[in-house]
Design an enzyme around this catalytic site. Structure first.
Site, short mmCIF file in Angstrom:
data_model
loop_
_atom_site.label_atom_id
_atom_site.label_comp_id
_atom_site.label_asym_id
_atom_site.label_seq_id
_atom_site.Cartn_x
_atom_site.Cartn_y
_atom_site.Cartn_z
N ASP A 29 -9.62 7.84 -8.10
CA ASP A 29 -10.15 6.49 -7.92
C ASP A 29 -9.67 5.60 -9.06
O ASP A 29 -9.73 5.96 -10.23
CB ASP A 29 -11.68 6.54 -7.91
CG ASP A 29 -12.28 5.25 -7.37
OD1 ASP A 29 -11.65 4.63 -6.49
OD2 ASP A 29 -13.39 4.88 -7.82
N ASP A 51 -4.77 0.76 -8.68
CA ASP A 51 -5.50 -0.50 -8.73
C ASP A 51 -4.72 -1.50 -9.59
O ASP A 51 -4.86 -1.52 -10.81
CB ASP A 51 -6.90 -0.27 -9.30
CG ASP A 51 -7.72 -1.55 -9.33
OD1 ASP A 51 -7.20 -2.62 -8.92
OD2 ASP A 51 -8.89 -1.49 -9.76
N GLU A 81 -5.80 -2.01 -3.90
CA GLU A 81 -6.93 -2.93 -3.98
C GLU A 81 -6.42 -4.36 -4.00
O GLU A 81 -5.43 -4.67 -4.67
CB GLU A 81 -7.78 -2.65 -5.22
CG GLU A 81 -9.01 -3.53 -5.32
CD GLU A 81 -9.97 -3.07 -6.41
OE1 GLU A 81 -10.49 -3.95 -7.14
OE2 GLU A 81 -10.19 -1.85 -6.53
N HIS A 130 -18.96 -2.45 -8.78
CA HIS A 130 -19.01 -1.05 -9.14
C HIS A 130 -20.34 -0.70 -9.80
O HIS A 130 -20.96 -1.53 -10.44
CB HIS A 130 -17.88 -0.72 -10.13
CG HIS A 130 -16.52 -0.99 -9.60
ND1 HIS A 130 -15.98 -0.29 -8.56
CD2 HIS A 130 -15.58 -1.91 -9.96
CE1 HIS A 130 -14.76 -0.75 -8.31
NE2 HIS A 130 -14.51 -1.72 -9.14
N SER A 156 -1.73 -7.02 12.89
CA SER A 156 -0.48 -7.29 12.19
C SER A 156 0.64 -6.48 12.81
O SER A 156 0.45 -5.64 13.69
CB SER A 156 -0.62 -6.94 10.71
OG SER A 156 -0.66 -5.54 10.54
#
Length: 249
Positions: A29, A51, A81, A130, A156
Site C-alpha cells: 500500500d 502513489d 492514485e 486515511h 473509455s
C-alpha cells in the site's frame, strides 16, 4: 512497515496465504518509490501501489507507467492514485485531519489516466481520509462523483477489465456511506486502521495492571477475537460474505 518488519516476515505471510482456502493477494500500500516497489516484488508481493498523486498529473502518469513496465511482465497488478486523499496525523497526542483541502478526482482525468497507464486499480479522491477519524469528524463521500467516475472510466477506450476502486478507510462514523459506495462500484476498501485499533485497544485491557502476564498466547487471544469481530462486521458491510464462489481455487 515493510522496512520495520523486514523481508523474512513476508515469507510467513506468503506461507499462511498459500495454506488458506480463501483467495488472497499480498499488497504493497502506498509505495512511494520505484525502489520500494521493486523490493516488494522481490519479496513476493502479488500487488503493488505506486502513489505519485502528489506529483503533477503528467508525472503521475509517467511514474505509474514505469512501475507497470516492471510489474506487469511478472504478473503483479498495479494500483495508482489520482487526487488528494486526506491524511490523519498525530500531533502531541491529538489526532487531526492532515489535508484540510482535498483535491477531488475529476472523471475526465481518471479516464485519461487509466487509458494512458493501463493501471489495474485506481484510488480516487471522493472525500475520504486515511486512518481513524477523530470523534468530531464526520466524513462525507461524494457518491455522485463516484458514480460519474465509474461510468466515465467504464465507457473509455480502455478495454482491459480494470477494477475501479475508491480508497476508503476507517469510515466508522457512517457505515451507510460505505455500503452505498460499495453499491456504486467500489471494489477495494482498506481497513487496516480499524482492525489494528480493535486489536490494541483490547490488548490494553488485557494488560491492565497485570505485571505478570507476558506470553503471547496469554496476551493476544482476546485481541485476536476483537480483531476478528471487526473483520466479520466489515465483510458483512461490504457485502463480501459469499464472493468466494466467483473464484476458481
Amino acid at each position: 512497515e515493510l522496512e520495520f518488519q523486514g523481508d523474512s516476515f513476508i515469507e510467513m505471510c506468503k506461507d499462511r496465504a498459500n495454506k488458506s482456502h480463501v483467495p488472497m493477494c499480498i499488497h504493497l500500500d502506498h509505495g512511494a518509490t520505484m525502489e520500494q516497489v521493486q523490493r516488494a516484488i522481490r519479496c513476493g508481493f502479488t500487488s503493488v501501489m505506486i502513489d505519485a498523486s502528489s506529483e503533477s498529473f503528467e508525472d503521475n502518469i509517467k511514474i505509474t507507467k514505469e512501475v507497470i513496465k516492471v510489474a506487469h511482465p511478472l504478473g503483479v497488478s498495479v494500483e495508482a492514485e489520482l487526487g488528494t486523499i486526506g491524511d490523519i496525523k498525530e500531533d502531541s497526542g491529538n489526532r487531526e485531519i492532515g489535508s484540510k483541502e482535498i483535491i477531488f478526482t475529476k472523471p475526465e482525468d481518471a479516464k485519461k489516466f487509466v487509458e494512458e497507464t493501463g493501471c489495474d486499480t485506481l484510488a480516487i479522491a471522493i472525500g475520504t481520509a486515511h486512518g481513524i477519524y477523530p470523534k468530531d469528524f464526520v466524513p462525507h463521500l461524494e457518491q455522485e462523483l463516484l458514480t460519474e467516475i465509474k461510468n466515465t472510466v467504464s465507457n473509455s477506450s480502455y478495454n482491459k477489465s480494470i477494477v475501479r476502486q475508491a480508497h476508503i478507510a476507517a469510515l466508522h462514523k457512517d457505515q451507510q456511506q460505505i455500503a452505498e459506495a460499495v453499491k456504486r462500484g467500489v471494489n477495494k476498501i482498506n481497513i487496516s486502521s480499524d482492525i489494528k485499533d480493535a486489536f490494541y485497544q483490547q490488548l490494553r485491557k488485557t494488560l491492565g495492571n497485570d505485571s505478570v502476564i507476558r506470553e503471547p498466547f496469554d496476551l493476544y487471544l482476546e485481541s485476536i477475537d476483537a480483531m476478528k469481530e471487526v473483520v466479520n462486521q466489515k465483510i458483512d458491510l461490504f457485502n463480501d460474505a459469499d464472493k468466494m464462489k466467483y473464484y476458481k481455487l
